[in-house]
Structure formats: C-alpha cells, structure tokens
Design a protein around this motif. Structure first.
Motif, PDB file in Angstrom:
ATOM      1  N   SER A  79       0.910  -1.120   0.109  1.00  0.00           N
ATOM      2  CA  SER A  79      -0.042   0.073   0.198  1.00  0.00           C
ATOM      3  C   SER A  79       0.891   1.161  -0.085  1.00  0.00           C
ATOM      4  O   SER A  79       1.891   1.280   0.347  1.00  0.00           O
ATOM      5  N   VAL A  80       0.173   2.364  -0.654  1.00  0.00           N
ATOM      6  CA  VAL A  80       0.785   3.680  -0.420  1.00  0.00           C
ATOM      7  C   VAL A  80       0.218   4.892   0.109  1.00  0.00           C
ATOM      8  O   VAL A  80      -1.138   4.768   0.156  1.00  0.00           O
ATOM      9  N   LEU A  81       0.902   5.369   1.024  1.00  0.00           N
ATOM     10  CA  LEU A  81       0.026   6.472   1.919  1.00  0.00           C
ATOM     11  C   LEU A  81       0.759   7.730   1.516  1.00  0.00           C
ATOM     12  O   LEU A  81       1.982   7.747   1.278  1.00  0.00           O
ATOM     13  N   VAL A  82      -0.024   8.648   1.011  1.00  0.00           N
ATOM     14  CA  VAL A  82       0.385   9.987   0.856  1.00  0.00           C
ATOM     15  C   VAL A  82      -0.353  11.205   1.351  1.00  0.00           C
ATOM     16  O   VAL A  82      -1.408  11.120   1.752  1.00  0.00           O
ATOM     17  N   ARG A  83       0.647  12.253   1.795  1.00  0.00           N
ATOM     18  CA  ARG A  83      -0.019  13.403   2.660  1.00  0.00           C
ATOM     19  C   ARG A  83       0.693  14.683   2.127  1.00  0.00           C
ATOM     20  O   ARG A  83       1.637  14.667   1.682  1.00  0.00           O
ATOM     21  N   ALA A  84      -0.149  15.679   2.575  1.00  0.00           N
ATOM     22  CA  ALA A  84       0.406  17.268   1.948  1.00  0.00           C
ATOM     23  C   ALA A  84       0.535  17.621   3.321  1.00  0.00           C
ATOM     24  O   ALA A  84      -0.160  18.019   4.121  1.00  0.00           O
ATOM     25  N   ILE A  85       1.948  18.362   3.552  1.00  0.00           N
ATOM     26  CA  ILE A  85       2.184  19.264   4.566  1.00  0.00           C
ATOM     27  C   ILE A  85       2.541  20.635   4.315  1.00  0.00           C
ATOM     28  O   ILE A  85       3.031  21.035   3.383  1.00  0.00           O
ATOM     29  N   ASP A  86       1.712  21.572   4.874  1.00  0.00           N
ATOM     30  CA  ASP A  86       2.004  23.108   4.477  1.00  0.00           C
ATOM     31  C   ASP A  86       3.350  23.409   4.645  1.00  0.00           C
ATOM     32  O   ASP A  86       3.924  23.363   5.846  1.00  0.00           O
ATOM     33  N   GLU A  87       3.854  24.138   3.848  1.00  0.00           N
ATOM     34  CA  GLU A  87       5.166  24.547   3.908  1.00  0.00           C
ATOM     35  C   GLU A  87       5.448  25.589   4.885  1.00  0.00           C
ATOM     36  O   GLU A  87       6.757  25.684   5.385  1.00  0.00           O
ATOM     37  N   GLU A  88       4.695  26.417   5.292  1.00  0.00           N
ATOM     38  CA  GLU A  88       4.601  27.313   6.216  1.00  0.00           C
ATOM     39  C   GLU A  88       4.431  26.982   7.722  1.00  0.00           C
ATOM     40  O   GLU A  88       5.186  27.268   8.563  1.00  0.00           O
ATOM     41  N   SER A  89       3.152  26.331   7.779  1.00  0.00           N
ATOM     42  CA  SER A  89       2.684  25.946   9.147  1.00  0.00           C
ATOM     43  C   SER A  89       3.254  24.709   9.407  1.00  0.00           C
ATOM     44  O   SER A  89       3.343  24.338  10.868  1.00  0.00           O
ATOM     45  N   GLY A  90       3.815  23.900   8.483  1.00  0.00           N
ATOM     46  CA  GLY A  90       3.851  22.568   8.877  1.00  0.00           C
ATOM     47  C   GLY A  90       2.741  21.488   9.369  1.00  0.00           C
ATOM     48  O   GLY A  90       2.974  20.493   9.748  1.00  0.00           O
ATOM     49  N   LEU A  91       1.625  22.074   9.013  1.00  0.00           N
ATOM     50  CA  LEU A  91       0.255  21.233   9.420  1.00  0.00           C
ATOM     51  C   LEU A  91       0.122  20.299   8.263  1.00  0.00           C
ATOM     52  O   LEU A  91       0.358  20.433   7.017  1.00  0.00           O
ATOM     53  N   ARG A  92      -0.402  19.200   8.664  1.00  0.00           N
ATOM     54  CA  ARG A  92      -0.940  18.045   7.325  1.00  0.00           C
ATOM     55  C   ARG A  92      -2.163  18.524   7.052  1.00  0.00           C
ATOM     56  O   ARG A  92      -3.329  18.675   7.782  1.00  0.00           O
ATOM     57  N   MET A  93      -2.400  18.922   5.845  1.00  0.00           N
ATOM     58  CA  MET A  93      -3.635  19.498   5.429  1.00  0.00           C
ATOM     59  C   MET A  93      -4.484  18.439   4.715  1.00  0.00           C
ATOM     60  O   MET A  93      -5.797  18.499   4.354  1.00  0.00           O
ATOM     61  N   ALA A  94      -3.899  17.269   4.368  1.00  0.00           N
ATOM     62  CA  ALA A  94      -4.641  16.139   3.560  1.00  0.00           C
ATOM     63  C   ALA A  94      -3.765  14.719   3.623  1.00  0.00           C
ATOM     64  O   ALA A  94      -2.555  14.690   3.677  1.00  0.00           O
ATOM     65  N   THR A  95      -4.494  13.873   3.746  1.00  0.00           N
ATOM     66  CA  THR A  95      -3.887  12.302   3.590  1.00  0.00           C
ATOM     67  C   THR A  95      -4.777  11.286   2.878  1.00  0.00           C
ATOM     68  O   THR A  95      -6.128  11.357   2.975  1.00  0.00           O
ATOM     69  N   GLU A  96      -4.058  10.652   2.144  1.00  0.00           N
ATOM     70  CA  GLU A  96      -4.884   9.512   1.448  1.00  0.00           C
ATOM     71  C   GLU A  96      -3.980   8.298   1.283  1.00  0.00           C
ATOM     72  O   GLU A  96      -2.661   8.294   1.287  1.00  0.00           O
ATOM     73  N   GLN A  97      -4.775   6.985   1.410  1.00  0.00           N
ATOM     74  CA  GLN A  97      -3.872   5.774   1.391  1.00  0.00           C
ATOM     75  C   GLN A  97      -4.716   4.982   0.329  1.00  0.00           C
ATOM     76  O   GLN A  97      -5.780   4.607   0.378  1.00  0.00           O
ATOM     77  N   VAL A  98      -3.785   4.345  -0.460  1.00  0.00           N
ATOM     78  CA  VAL A  98      -4.200   3.488  -1.663  1.00  0.00           C
ATOM     79  C   VAL A  98      -3.719   2.039  -1.459  1.00  0.00           C
ATOM     80  O   VAL A  98      -2.517   1.875  -1.158  1.00  0.00           O
TER      81      VAL A  98
END
Length: 337
Positions: A79-98
C-alpha cells in the motif's frame, strides 16, 4: 527362535511403522529442498509525479502518481500513503492511502492518489510505501504556487501585456480645461491561446494617489481578440487637474476578475508618482472631486450664519459697559469719604 531372524523381523517392523506414520501424518519427514518461509521480494519508490487536477475558488486537487519497482519473490499487501504538509505552518492538510495489492511480476506498477488542498501557498508531498503495514520506503516532492491552479471560470488565454514597448495601461490627454481634463485611458491585451476570446471587458478606475479617492471610472467591452493577437481598448474619463492618479485596469468576464494591471497619470507638474512608489501627504481639496451638478444651498446658508456670528460683539453691549463704569466711580468716591 533364531536370533538373526528375530532381529530382521524387528527391523522390518520398525521400517513399516515409519512408512505408515509418514503416510498418515504429513510433514513428519522434512523436504531436503525446503529452505523455510519464502522471503518477500524487494519493493521501492522509483518516481513520484504531481499534476494539477480540478480546482475551485478555495481548493485545488493534486493528481499524484507513485511508481513502485518490484523484483524477486511475490510481495503481498502493498500500500501507499500520501500526505500534504503545508510549507509554512507544517500542518498536515490532507492524507490518502491506496492499496496496491499483491505484486508477483518483476517491473514497475503505478499507484494513483488524489489530494485536495487549499488553493494557496506550497506543500511538501510525502509518499510512504508499506508492505504488510511495515514501512519499506519513503519519497518527498515539493510544490509551490498552488494558487496558479485556476478554476474554470478564471481560465482565459487573454491577459494584460507585460512589455515596456506596449505597457498594459496608458493614457493621453484628449482635452485640457481650466479645472478638469479629459483623458483617453487604454489597456493592451494579448491572446496567447489557440482560440479567439470575445466575452471580456475592462473596467478602468482612476484613484487620486494620496487619498485613494475614486475620481472617475468607466467600463469598455474588449471585443474579439484572435489567437496570438494583441488588442487595445480605450475610453475617455474626466478628472480634476493638478493631481496625480493611479489607473487601475481590471479584466472581467461575466462578473469575475480575470487579471489586473496598474498605471500612473501625473497631472501635478510639481510631483510625480509611479506604480511602485510610496505615497506622501499633500494638500487635498475634496470639493474638486464632487460632482459638477451638486447643489450648495445648505452650505451657503451655513456660511452666512457663521459670518453673522463672527461679526457680532461677544459679551455685554457698549451701553451696559458705560453704566458699569459710572457705578464703579461713584462707589470709589463714597468709599474715600
């Protein structure tokens, strides 16, 4: 009984029992070619690519493609997990696993993932590869300028030009008066696409530079602009003399702002401005920016009333002052006597 025969019979019996046991109980006899449990094949992230997907006014969808390289024995539960981290705040904005499933053939397989993030700033895209819930490999990509992913209603191939020879906003003096002048303001647009556009308009707004007062505004249709062609639109505006103005040009389609540009008009010979210059305090006559047909009856009434008050003598009148002086003299003589 012969001792040799007895020993032979016992050996035969033991062999028979071993054969029966091997047939009845599988696995008692080990396979000499068995090397134990089969080790899973090797897997790794070979490449990550990101493309722009659908967009709205607030969000943008990122189409993320992860290429996984596999070799050797079959590998289960990948499986693959993909996540987007905001470059300024470092917060995780979205996560998906396929889930990729089981890999049996050597070579590369592709896993596609979509992440929807706010349409602003930039993001670090983390890709994590798992085998049986165990992290095997990671990769990271960085993207910037997500706001450039425009929704359909903001997409157009026609925009203001960016050239010193053809500035996006310009003006000329059409008629100069004692108090007001008429300017012909224009905007230059270029169609960089392969199809013509004919549903655009430009709104011109002239603001007095130091006060930001809107001195005049006008809207003109662009008309059809062919592919690869440049067009100029103009409209007259009238403004007070002896002031400097910012000329804001706004490209609009069906009420939606597509592009903006700014120019400057210097009508004050003692002071100049540019579009990148800091403003300063100057004397401003607000009445210069009033409509010419504005009545001033109430103002005249207030002026006359105010003038009467200023010319009147404050306090007591002259007669009362003379009486008070005489009374003071009499009181002083009586006190001396």
């Amino acid at each position: 009984m012969d001792r040799n025969a007895l020993l032979a019979g016992g050996a035969i019996g033991i062999v028979a029992i071993a054969l029966v046991t091997a047939l009845v109980v599988p696995g008692v006899l080990a396979d000499p070619t068995d090397d134990g449990p089969v080790r899973p094949g090797r897997i790794s992230v070979s490449e990550v690519t990101i493309a722009a997907g659908a967009a709205t006014g607030e969000t943008a969808t990122l189409d993320i493609e992860t290429r996984i390289e596999h070799g050797g024995n079959p590998t289960d539960n990948v499986s693959v997990l993909v996540r987007a981290i905001d470059e300024e705040s470092g917060l995780r904005m979205a996560t998906e696993q396929v889930s990729v499933g089981n890999l049996t053939r050597d070579g590369e397989v592709t896993a596609g993932t979509n992440l929807t993030v706010p349409r602003e700033g930039g993001y670090d895209i983390d890709v994590i590869l798992y085998r049986n819930a165990e992290r095997v490999d990671t990769a990271q990509q960085r993207i910037r300028g997500v706001e450039a992913i425009k929704p359909p209603y903001l997409r157009t191939n026609t925009e203001f030009t960016e050239s010193e020879a053809l500035p996006p906003v310009s003006f000329s003096i059409a008629e100069a008066g004692d108090n007001r002048s008429t300017l012909d303001v224009g905007a230059t647009l270029t169609n960089t696409g392969d199809t013509p556009t004919d549903d655009l308009s430009v709104r011109f707004v002239l603001r007095q530079a130091e006060s930001n007062i809107v001195a005049s505004q006008s809207t003109v249709d662009v008309g059809e602009v062919g592919p690869g062609r440049t067009a100029t639109v103009e409209t007259p505006v009238t403004v007070p003399n002896d002031y400097n103005y910012y000329i804001d040009a706004v490209l609009v389609r069906d009420g939606v702002v597509i592009d903006t540009a700014r120019g400057a008009a210097n009508l004050n010979p003692t002071r100049t401005i540019s579009v990148n210059e800091t403003t300063e305090e100057v004397e401003l006559e607000v009445s210069d920016f009033e409509d010419s047909d504005t009545t001033s009856g109430d103002d005249d009434y207030r002026t006359e009333e105010s003038g009467a008050t200023q010319t009147g003598t404050p306090g007591f009148g002259p007669v009362v002052a003379l009486v008070a002086l005489c009374a003071s003299v009499l009181a002083l003589r009586r006190w001396r006597q």
